[in-house]
Design a protein around this motif. Sequence first.
Motif, mmCIF file in Angstrom:
data_model
loop_
_atom_site.group_PDB
_atom_site.id
_atom_site.type_symbol
_atom_site.label_atom_id
_atom_site.label_comp_id
_atom_site.label_asym_id
_atom_site.label_seq_id
_atom_site.Cartn_x
_atom_site.Cartn_y
_atom_site.Cartn_z
ATOM 1 N N GLU A 1 4.583 18.482 -13.283
ATOM 2 C CA GLU A 1 5.778 18.928 -13.993
ATOM 3 C C GLU A 1 5.471 19.148 -15.471
ATOM 4 O OE1 GLU A 1 10.423 17.653 -14.735
ATOM 5 O OE2 GLU A 1 8.973 16.129 -14.156
ATOM 6 N N SER A 2 4.686 18.266 -16.061
ATOM 7 C CA SER A 2 4.310 18.411 -17.462
ATOM 8 C C SER A 2 3.524 19.692 -17.683
ATOM 9 C CB SER A 2 3.483 17.197 -17.890
ATOM 10 O OG SER A 2 3.033 17.362 -19.206
ATOM 11 N N ARG A 3 2.584 19.977 -16.791
ATOM 12 C CA ARG A 3 1.803 21.227 -16.906
ATOM 13 C C ARG A 3 2.702 22.449 -16.803
ATOM 14 N NH1 ARG A 3 -2.219 18.484 -13.715
ATOM 15 N NH2 ARG A 3 -1.241 19.331 -11.849
ATOM 16 N N GLU A 4 3.639 22.418 -15.840
ATOM 17 C CA GLU A 4 4.531 23.564 -15.652
ATOM 18 C C GLU A 4 5.488 23.730 -16.831
ATOM 19 O OE1 GLU A 4 4.377 25.898 -13.296
ATOM 20 O OE2 GLU A 4 2.607 24.862 -12.512
ATOM 21 N N MET A 5 5.938 22.636 -17.430
ATOM 22 C CA MET A 5 6.808 22.743 -18.602
ATOM 23 C C MET A 5 6.039 23.320 -19.788
ATOM 24 S SD MET A 5 9.837 21.854 -17.755
ATOM 25 C CE MET A 5 10.683 21.500 -19.273
ATOM 26 N N THR A 6 4.795 22.888 -19.953
ATOM 27 C CA THR A 6 3.957 23.435 -21.027
ATOM 28 C C THR A 6 3.714 24.920 -20.798
ATOM 29 O OG1 THR A 6 2.891 21.292 -21.279
ATOM 30 C CG2 THR A 6 1.753 23.182 -22.233
ATOM 31 N N ARG A 7 3.440 25.285 -19.570
ATOM 32 C CA ARG A 7 3.220 26.700 -19.224
ATOM 33 C C ARG A 7 4.478 27.516 -19.517
ATOM 34 N NH1 ARG A 7 2.711 28.929 -13.249
ATOM 35 N NH2 ARG A 7 2.034 31.037 -13.713
ATOM 36 N N GLY A 8 5.655 26.973 -19.125
ATOM 37 C CA GLY A 8 6.900 27.678 -19.382
ATOM 38 C C GLY A 8 7.179 27.822 -20.868
ATOM 39 N N LYS A 9 6.772 26.828 -21.648
ATOM 40 C CA LYS A 9 6.964 26.890 -23.100
ATOM 41 C C LYS A 9 6.117 28.012 -23.705
ATOM 42 C CE LYS A 9 6.361 24.049 -27.208
ATOM 43 N NZ LYS A 9 5.895 22.764 -27.724
ATOM 44 N N PHE A 10 4.841 28.100 -23.256
ATOM 45 C CA PHE A 10 3.963 29.144 -23.788
ATOM 46 C C PHE A 10 4.378 30.539 -23.339
ATOM 47 C CE2 PHE A 10 0.583 25.723 -24.144
ATOM 48 C CZ PHE A 10 0.741 25.610 -25.511
ATOM 49 N N GLN B 1 1.448 11.912 -9.956
ATOM 50 C CA GLN B 1 0.896 13.260 -9.800
ATOM 51 C C GLN B 1 1.984 14.323 -9.995
ATOM 52 O OE1 GLN B 1 -2.269 14.132 -9.546
ATOM 53 N NE2 GLN B 1 -2.872 11.972 -9.589
ATOM 54 N N LEU B 2 3.177 14.063 -9.459
ATOM 55 C CA LEU B 2 4.283 15.012 -9.659
ATOM 56 C C LEU B 2 4.674 15.107 -11.126
ATOM 57 C CD1 LEU B 2 6.591 14.200 -6.613
ATOM 58 C CD2 LEU B 2 5.288 16.297 -7.009
ATOM 59 N N GLY B 3 4.620 13.999 -11.839
ATOM 60 C CA GLY B 3 4.914 14.011 -13.268
ATOM 61 C C GLY B 3 3.903 14.828 -14.042
ATOM 62 N N GLU C 1 0.837 -1.209 0.000
ATOM 63 C CA GLU C 1 0.000 0.000 0.000
ATOM 64 C C GLU C 1 0.866 1.252 0.000
ATOM 65 O OE1 GLU C 1 -3.181 2.001 3.031
ATOM 66 O OE2 GLU C 1 -3.239 -0.181 2.802
ATOM 67 N N LYS C 2 1.946 1.215 0.773
ATOM 68 C CA LYS C 2 2.877 2.343 0.825
ATOM 69 C C LYS C 2 3.537 2.555 -0.540
ATOM 70 C CE LYS C 2 5.377 5.056 3.644
ATOM 71 N NZ LYS C 2 4.811 6.120 4.441
ATOM 72 N N VAL C 3 3.927 1.465 -1.207
ATOM 73 C CA VAL C 3 4.558 1.558 -2.531
ATOM 74 C C VAL C 3 3.562 2.127 -3.546
ATOM 75 C CG1 VAL C 3 5.482 0.187 -4.439
ATOM 76 C CG2 VAL C 3 6.274 -0.233 -2.122
ATOM 77 N N LYS C 4 2.304 1.668 -3.497
ATOM 78 C CA LYS C 4 1.290 2.200 -4.411
ATOM 79 C C LYS C 4 1.070 3.684 -4.183
ATOM 80 C CE LYS C 4 -1.224 -2.099 -5.123
ATOM 81 N NZ LYS C 4 -2.461 -2.846 -4.865
ATOM 82 N N GLY C 5 1.090 4.101 -2.915
ATOM 83 C CA GLY C 5 0.959 5.521 -2.601
ATOM 84 C C GLY C 5 2.105 6.333 -3.178
ATOM 85 N N LEU C 6 3.328 5.788 -3.086
ATOM 86 C CA LEU C 6 4.490 6.477 -3.661
ATOM 87 C C LEU C 6 4.412 6.536 -5.177
ATOM 88 C CD1 LEU C 6 7.349 5.072 -1.400
ATOM 89 C CD2 LEU C 6 6.430 7.398 -1.423
ATOM 90 N N GLN C 7 3.898 5.468 -5.808
ATOM 91 C CA GLN C 7 3.731 5.480 -7.262
ATOM 92 C C GLN C 7 2.700 6.525 -7.673
ATOM 93 O OE1 GLN C 7 2.783 1.343 -7.930
ATOM 94 N NE2 GLN C 7 4.862 0.874 -8.602
ATOM 95 N N ASN C 8 1.608 6.613 -6.939
ATOM 96 C CA ASN C 8 0.586 7.623 -7.244
ATOM 97 C C ASN C 8 1.145 9.033 -7.071
ATOM 98 O OD1 ASN C 8 -1.337 5.708 -7.853
ATOM 99 N ND2 ASN C 8 -2.208 5.688 -5.786
ATOM 100 N N LEU C 9 1.917 9.242 -6.024
ATOM 101 C CA LEU C 9 2.537 10.547 -5.793
ATOM 102 C C LEU C 9 3.499 10.895 -6.934
ATOM 103 C CD1 LEU C 9 2.995 12.990 -3.947
ATOM 104 C CD2 LEU C 9 4.733 11.645 -2.766
ATOM 105 N N ALA C 10 4.298 9.931 -7.366
ATOM 106 C CA ALA C 10 5.237 10.163 -8.470
ATOM 107 C C ALA C 10 4.477 10.494 -9.752
ATOM 108 C CB ALA C 10 6.126 8.943 -8.684
#
Length: 117
Positions: free
Chosen positions: A99-108, A94-96, A83-92
Amino acid sequence: MFVVKMASPNGGDDFESSLLSFEKLDRASPDLWPEQLPGVAEFAASCKNPITDSPPKWMAELENDDIDMLKELGSLTTANLMEKVKGLQNLAYQLGLEESREMTRGKFLNILERPKK
């Protein structure tokens, strides 16, 4: 002494006596136990370090919080650890996404554009 005795399907004593083995295995024989692979004896000897009061090298860099977390993770059951590993995978994940949204924002916003020379 090594003796093998198996029951015969038709109960014949001749069959049972043919299955007996009186072979003696001498484990000190060099023919049975050949030399070890080159380098294995030296490696095994280097791994036999006497127990010392100093912690291992990898533990020297750990802080108390890290050691507490290791103890906590070590005390979890398999289900809780999964359960702890699944939580870490979900967190990773969400962070991805973030990060994708922020990179797209920085590009625009042309934040990531290289300066022209």
